[in-house]
Enzyme design. Structure first.
Site, mmCIF file in Angstrom:
data_model
loop_
_atom_site.group_PDB
_atom_site.id
_atom_site.type_symbol
_atom_site.label_atom_id
_atom_site.label_comp_id
_atom_site.label_asym_id
_atom_site.label_seq_id
_atom_site.Cartn_x
_atom_site.Cartn_y
_atom_site.Cartn_z
ATOM 1 N N HIS A 56 55.638 18.526 95.673
ATOM 2 C CA HIS A 56 54.975 17.276 96.049
ATOM 3 C C HIS A 56 54.772 17.170 97.561
ATOM 4 O O HIS A 56 54.485 16.100 98.080
ATOM 5 C CB HIS A 56 55.795 16.086 95.573
ATOM 6 C CG HIS A 56 56.110 16.116 94.118
ATOM 7 N ND1 HIS A 56 55.133 16.124 93.146
ATOM 8 C CD2 HIS A 56 57.300 16.173 93.456
ATOM 9 C CE1 HIS A 56 55.697 16.164 91.955
ATOM 10 N NE2 HIS A 56 57.008 16.207 92.111
ATOM 11 N N HIS A 219 53.369 15.131 88.026
ATOM 12 C CA HIS A 219 53.769 16.409 87.440
ATOM 13 C C HIS A 219 52.742 16.879 86.415
ATOM 14 O O HIS A 219 53.003 17.809 85.654
ATOM 15 C CB HIS A 219 55.133 16.296 86.752
ATOM 16 C CG HIS A 219 56.200 15.712 87.601
ATOM 17 N ND1 HIS A 219 56.499 14.366 87.582
ATOM 18 C CD2 HIS A 219 57.023 16.281 88.517
ATOM 19 C CE1 HIS A 219 57.465 14.131 88.447
ATOM 20 N NE2 HIS A 219 57.804 15.271 89.024
#
Length: 333
Positions: A56, A219
Site C-alpha cells: 500500500h 486488497h
C-alpha cells in the site's frame, strides 16, 4: 508479470533494506520488520504505532516521522503483521506517556493489535489504547473485514493525531481525537484494473477492458458493483454521491478533500478527478478548505482512485496544517 523483483518471497525484506539506505531519518529492525523514526522513543510523548500488510506504499512507512507516526510494523504483501512484531514496536516507542495503536479495520490487523496490546501489558507497564479506522462506505463487510474497511481516512487520522502528540496531548486525548477524525471521515474507491500480487504472479481478479469496479477495496476486495467504463465526470458522481448520502459535510469549517491514486493512475488523471469531485461538492454546498492529491494508500499496481472527505473544525485545521516531516507528507519543517 513484469515487476522489479529478485525473488517474490524476499520482496518486503529487500525493500526494507532500500528504505534504510535511502532514509537515514528512519531506523529499521530487519528481524522484526519494524520501521521507527530515528529518535524513537520520544521522552514524554505518546508513541503512535500503526502498520499492516505491505503493498500500500507509501502507507504505512511513508507516514513515519515528526508530526505523524513513531513506528509501523510491515507484514508481507496484503498480510497482517504478527502480534510479536506489534508488541515489540509498542515497547520500543513508549516514551513514558503510553502508546496509541491506530489500526486499519482489517480482521487480521485488529486481532493481532489486540493480542499485541495484551502482550505488551503483560511484559511492561506500558499503557496502550487502540482506535480502529473504518471509513469506507462501499460495503459493511468484506473478505478482509467485519464492518467497514479502513482506507483513506488513515491519512488525516494519523496526520492530525501525530500533530497533537507533538503538542504533548495525553493518550486519552489522542484516542478521542483519532475517533473524532475517523467519525468525521468517509471514503469510496474504484478500480480500472486489478493489481498483481508478486507471489501469485497474475491479476488478483478479472476485470474486462470495458468494465470497472465501484467500491473496490485496497486488497482487490469486491466492491458494490461492476459497471461499464464511464467518463471521469460520471465516475466522480459514483464516488461522491455515497459519501454525501452517508454523512452531512456541509457547514462547519469545511472539509479536507483527498483524491488518492491506487498505484498506477498518473497525477494528470488524479488532478482531473479532483476538479470533477470539487465541482460536485460546490453544487452540494460542501467547501474543500484543504486538499491532498496523489498515491498515498495504494494497491500495488492497481489503476483507479478513491475519494476521502474529512470534516474539519478550527482545531483539526490547525493540526492538519502543523509541521510534518515524513516520506509522504512534508510541510512546515
Amino acid at each position: 508479470m513484469k515487476k522489479l523483483l529478485n525473488d517474490p518471497a524476499n520482496l518486503v525484506a529487500e525493500s526494507l533494506r532500500g528504505v534504510e539506505r535511502a532514509h537515514p531519518e528512519l531506523r529499521v529492525d530487519h528481524d522484526q520488520r519494524i520501521i521507527y523514526r530515528a529518535d524513537a522513543p520520544v521522552t514524554g510523548k505518546v508513541g503512535l504505532l500503526s502498520g499492516g500488510g505491505s503493498g500500500h506504499e507509501p502507507a504505512h512507512a511513508g507516514f513515519i516521522g515528526p508530526g505523524m507516526l513513531d513506528a509501523v510494523c510491515a507484514g508481507e504483501v496484503f498480510t497482517s503483521p504478527v502480534p510479536d512484531q506489534m508488541a515489540e514496536a509498542t515497547k520500543k516507542v513508549d516514551g513514558g506517556a503510553g502508546v496509541l495503536h491506530l489500526v486499519w479495520n482489517y480482521t487480521g490487523d485488529v486481532m493481532n493489535f489486540d493480542m499485541a496490546a495484551e502482550l505488551a501489558a503483560a511484559e511492561t507497564d506500558t499503557a496502550v489504547e487502540a482506535v480502529v479506522i473504518n471509513d469506507d462506505v462501499a460495503v459493511e463487510d468484506s473478505l478482509f473485514t467485519a464492518g467497514r474497511r479502513g482506507t483513506g481516512a488513515a491519512v488525516p487520522v494519523e496526520k492530525i493525531v501525530g500533530a497533537a502528540a507533538e503538542q504533548g496531548r495525553s493518550l486519552t486525548e489522542l484516542a478521542d481525537l483519532a475517533r473524532r477524525v475517523n467519525d468525521n471521515s468517509r471514503s469510496m474507491g474504484m478500480a480500472l484494473t486489478s493489481c498483481t500480487v508478486p507471489a501469485k504472479g497474475s491479476p488478483t481478479f478479472d476485470l474486462p477492458e470495458n468494465e470497472m469496479e465501484i467500491g473496490i477495496g485496497i486488497h482487490g476486495e469486491p466492491g458494490r458493483r461492476r459497471v461499464p467504463i464511464a467518463t471521469a465526470r460520471e465516475i466522480a458522481e459514483m464516488l461522491v454521491e455515497p459519501l454525501l448520502a452517508d454523512r452531512d459535510f456541509t457547514g462547519g469549517d469545511g472539509v479536507l478533500l483527498f483524491v488518492n491514486g491506487m498505484g498506477a493512475t498518473p497525477m494528470l488523471e488524479l488532478h482531473l478527478m479532483y476538479a470533477e469531485v470539487a465541482a460536485l461538492l460546490d453544487k452540494a454546498g460542501v467547501v474543500p478548505v484543504r486538499s491532498l492529491v496523489g498515491p498515498y494508500v495504494t494497491s500495488l499496481d492497481m489503476a483507479g482512485c478513491s475519494v476521502t472527505l474529512a470534516r474539519l473544525d478550527d482545531d483539526l485545521l490547525r493540526l492538519w496544517d502543523a509541521p510534518v516531516a515524513t516520506l509522504a507528507l512534508r510541510w512546515g519543517m
